[in-house]
Design a protein around this motif. Structure first.
Motif, PDB file in Angstrom:
ATOM      1  N   GLY A 170       1.624   9.636  44.688  1.00 57.10           N
ATOM      2  CA  GLY A 170       1.681   8.674  45.778  1.00 57.10           C
ATOM      3  C   GLY A 170       2.213   7.315  45.374  1.00 57.10           C
ATOM      4  O   GLY A 170       1.829   6.293  45.953  1.00 57.10           O
ATOM      5  N   LYS A 171       3.113   7.287  44.399  1.00 62.14           N
ATOM      6  CA  LYS A 171       3.650   6.019  43.909  1.00 62.14           C
ATOM      7  C   LYS A 171       5.099   5.839  44.370  1.00 62.14           C
ATOM      8  O   LYS A 171       5.787   6.809  44.671  1.00 62.14           O
ATOM      9  CB  LYS A 171       3.569   5.983  42.378  1.00 62.14           C
ATOM     10  N   PRO A 172       5.569   4.594  44.437  1.00 64.59           N
ATOM     11  CA  PRO A 172       6.940   4.335  44.897  1.00 64.59           C
ATOM     12  C   PRO A 172       7.970   4.995  43.978  1.00 64.59           C
ATOM     13  O   PRO A 172       7.742   5.124  42.767  1.00 64.59           O
ATOM     14  CB  PRO A 172       7.050   2.798  44.831  1.00 64.59           C
ATOM     15  N   LEU A 173       9.080   5.379  44.550  1.00 69.99           N
ATOM     16  CA  LEU A 173      10.147   6.002  43.778  1.00 69.99           C
ATOM     17  C   LEU A 173      10.844   4.966  42.896  1.00 69.99           C
ATOM     18  O   LEU A 173      10.854   3.776  43.205  1.00 69.99           O
ATOM     19  CB  LEU A 173      11.171   6.641  44.717  1.00 69.99           C
ATOM     20  N   PRO A 174      11.454   5.410  41.803  1.00 69.55           N
ATOM     21  CA  PRO A 174      12.153   4.468  40.910  1.00 69.55           C
ATOM     22  C   PRO A 174      13.428   3.938  41.563  1.00 69.55           C
ATOM     23  O   PRO A 174      13.993   4.572  42.456  1.00 69.55           O
ATOM     24  CB  PRO A 174      12.482   5.325  39.686  1.00 69.55           C
ATOM     25  N   GLU A 175      13.857   2.787  41.106  1.00 74.75           N
ATOM     26  CA  GLU A 175      15.120   2.205  41.560  1.00 74.75           C
ATOM     27  C   GLU A 175      16.064   2.112  40.369  1.00 74.75           C
ATOM     28  O   GLU A 175      15.655   1.722  39.274  1.00 74.75           O
ATOM     29  CB  GLU A 175      14.894   0.811  42.155  1.00 74.75           C
ATOM     30  N   TYR A 176      17.316   2.491  40.589  1.00 75.11           N
ATOM     31  CA  TYR A 176      18.329   2.449  39.536  1.00 75.11           C
ATOM     32  C   TYR A 176      19.393   1.421  39.904  1.00 75.11           C
ATOM     33  O   TYR A 176      19.825   1.342  41.061  1.00 75.11           O
ATOM     34  CB  TYR A 176      18.987   3.823  39.361  1.00 75.11           C
ATOM     35  N   GLU A 177      19.817   0.663  38.916  1.00 72.41           N
ATOM     36  CA  GLU A 177      20.839  -0.361  39.152  1.00 72.41           C
ATOM     37  C   GLU A 177      21.852  -0.323  38.013  1.00 72.41           C
ATOM     38  O   GLU A 177      21.485  -0.275  36.830  1.00 72.41           O
ATOM     39  CB  GLU A 177      20.210  -1.748  39.229  1.00 72.41           C
ATOM     40  N   LEU A 178      23.125  -0.330  38.384  1.00 71.76           N
ATOM     41  CA  LEU A 178      24.189  -0.356  37.381  1.00 71.76           C
ATOM     42  C   LEU A 178      24.307  -1.769  36.808  1.00 71.76           C
ATOM     43  O   LEU A 178      24.546  -2.722  37.540  1.00 71.76           O
ATOM     44  CB  LEU A 178      25.518   0.067  38.015  1.00 71.76           C
ATOM     45  N   LEU A 179      24.149  -1.883  35.495  1.00 68.89           N
ATOM     46  CA  LEU A 179      24.246  -3.188  34.848  1.00 68.89           C
ATOM     47  C   LEU A 179      25.667  -3.536  34.444  1.00 68.89           C
ATOM     48  O   LEU A 179      26.051  -4.705  34.436  1.00 68.89           O
ATOM     49  CB  LEU A 179      23.352  -3.211  33.596  1.00 68.89           C
ATOM     50  N   GLY A 180      26.456  -2.517  34.099  1.00 68.72           N
ATOM     51  CA  GLY A 180      27.829  -2.796  33.687  1.00 68.72           C
ATOM     52  C   GLY A 180      28.503  -1.564  33.123  1.00 68.72           C
ATOM     53  O   GLY A 180      27.871  -0.541  32.851  1.00 68.72           O
ATOM     54  N   VAL A 181      29.823  -1.676  32.970  1.00 70.45           N
ATOM     55  CA  VAL A 181      30.641  -0.602  32.412  1.00 70.45           C
ATOM     56  C   VAL A 181      31.526  -1.200  31.330  1.00 70.45           C
ATOM     57  O   VAL A 181      32.184  -2.221  31.553  1.00 70.45           O
ATOM     58  CB  VAL A 181      31.526   0.070  33.495  1.00 70.45           C
ATOM     59  N   GLN A 182      31.547  -0.582  30.174  1.00 67.74           N
ATOM     60  CA  GLN A 182      32.355  -1.064  29.069  1.00 67.74           C
ATOM     61  C   GLN A 182      33.285   0.025  28.575  1.00 67.74           C
ATOM     62  O   GLN A 182      33.034   1.209  28.765  1.00 67.74           O
ATOM     63  CB  GLN A 182      31.449  -1.522  27.910  1.00 67.74           C
ATOM     64  N   GLY A 183      34.379  -0.406  27.926  1.00 68.58           N
ATOM     65  CA  GLY A 183      35.302   0.544  27.321  1.00 68.58           C
ATOM     66  C   GLY A 183      36.490   0.861  28.194  1.00 68.58           C
ATOM     67  O   GLY A 183      36.571   0.477  29.365  1.00 68.58           O
ATOM     68  N   ASP A 184      37.454   1.591  27.614  1.00 70.94           N
ATOM     69  CA  ASP A 184      38.649   2.024  28.335  1.00 70.94           C
ATOM     70  C   ASP A 184      38.299   3.136  29.305  1.00 70.94           C
ATOM     71  O   ASP A 184      37.221   3.733  29.232  1.00 70.94           O
ATOM     72  CB  ASP A 184      39.716   2.511  27.349  1.00 70.94           C
ATOM     73  N   ASP A 185      39.251   3.453  30.208  1.00 77.57           N
ATOM     74  CA  ASP A 185      38.998   4.461  31.234  1.00 77.57           C
ATOM     75  C   ASP A 185      38.607   5.810  30.644  1.00 77.57           C
ATOM     76  O   ASP A 185      37.793   6.528  31.209  1.00 77.57           O
ATOM     77  CB  ASP A 185      40.243   4.645  32.118  1.00 77.57           C
ATOM     78  N   HIS A 186      39.193   6.171  29.504  1.00 77.95           N
ATOM     79  CA  HIS A 186      38.929   7.479  28.925  1.00 77.95           C
ATOM     80  C   HIS A 186      37.676   7.500  28.055  1.00 77.95           C
ATOM     81  O   HIS A 186      37.263   8.556  27.575  1.00 77.95           O
ATOM     82  CB  HIS A 186      40.134   7.953  28.105  1.00 77.95           C
ATOM     83  N   SER A 187      37.071   6.341  27.809  1.00 80.10           N
ATOM     84  CA  SER A 187      35.872   6.291  26.963  1.00 80.10           C
ATOM     85  C   SER A 187      34.879   5.249  27.486  1.00 80.10           C
ATOM     86  O   SER A 187      34.394   4.409  26.738  1.00 80.10           O
ATOM     87  CB  SER A 187      36.252   5.975  25.516  1.00 80.10           C
TER      88      SER A 187
END
Length: 230
Positions: A170-187
């Protein structure tokens, strides 16, 4: 035979299907970045048929599996990362029709574009033939993955386990947040934070896709929950 025709013939051999209407195949390979006439409607259709074929196959392959087991196996097979892997095996990327911006930014390797294209090609095969022919193609693409599935291996992923635990208490569901993206498109490396309010907990996770980063964060959250909270 022209280079373009040779290329199309090579792709159709890989797909295990020869199109009667070659325009359908071209449309399925056309990303929205290339113009208004693109594969989005075929993607919508293909998404439904892939889910149906995989679900029906799992139903017959695992007669003793629960709904939850089948749902988890299906989710693992039809998730974007898996669809993109299949698309790479078929070398779909080199046949995509992309706008200039997507071509320059590595769109041929992008997981979301490849996954969508595979679904669009599936929809195109369905329209060009029939359900049985389409089913044969899809099962041929997934045969290796289906053969390695076992009911005992249908373990819940970390996000599902965390969500079910919180719901069960009976607890609230988790929340996910994108902090950032690093690196080239292929990595690229994605960083995600997972926040729980009850019990109060904030953890981070990283991975080569947002989904993998969220799974890593959920796994860490599960590990850090006190034994009495579990």
């Amino acid at each position: 035979m022209t280079d373009c025709e040779l290329k199309a013939a090579r792709l159709q051999r890989a797909l295990g299907y020869e199109f009667a209407d070659k325009a359908l195949l071209e449309l399925a390979l056309t990303h929205r970045s290339a113009g208004n006439r693109n594969n989005e409607r075929l993607e919508f259709l293909g998404d439904s048929i892939v889910n149906h074929i995989i679900a029906e196959t799992l139903y017959h392959k695992f007669p003793s599996a629960s709904e939850g087991d089948m749902s988890r196996m299906r989710a693992a097979l039809v998730k974007g990362d898996t669809l993109a892997e299949v698309a790479r095996e078929l070398e779909l990327g080199e046949h995509l029709i992309l706008g200039a911006g997507e071509r320059k930014s590595g769109g041929r390797r992008r997981t979301s574009i490849l996954a969508d294209a595979l679904e669009a090609v599936t929809g195109a095969i369905l329209l060009d033939s029939n359900v049985e022919t389409c089913r044969g193609c899809v099962l041929n693409w997934f045969v290796g993955r289906l053969d390695t599935l076992s009911l005992g291996g249908a373990d819940k992923d970390a996000k599902t386990s965390l969500q079910e635990f919180l719901q069960g208490h009976g607890k609230p569901l988790p929340e996910y947040e994108l902090l950032g993206v690093q690196g080239d498109d292929h990595s690229q490396q994605f960083r995600v934070v997972c926040r729980l309010t009850k019990p109060a907990l904030t953890v981070e996770g990283s991975g080569s896709s947002r989904r993998k980063a969220e799974q890593a964060a959920a796994r860490t959250a599960l590990e850090r929950l006190n034994p009495d909270e579990k």
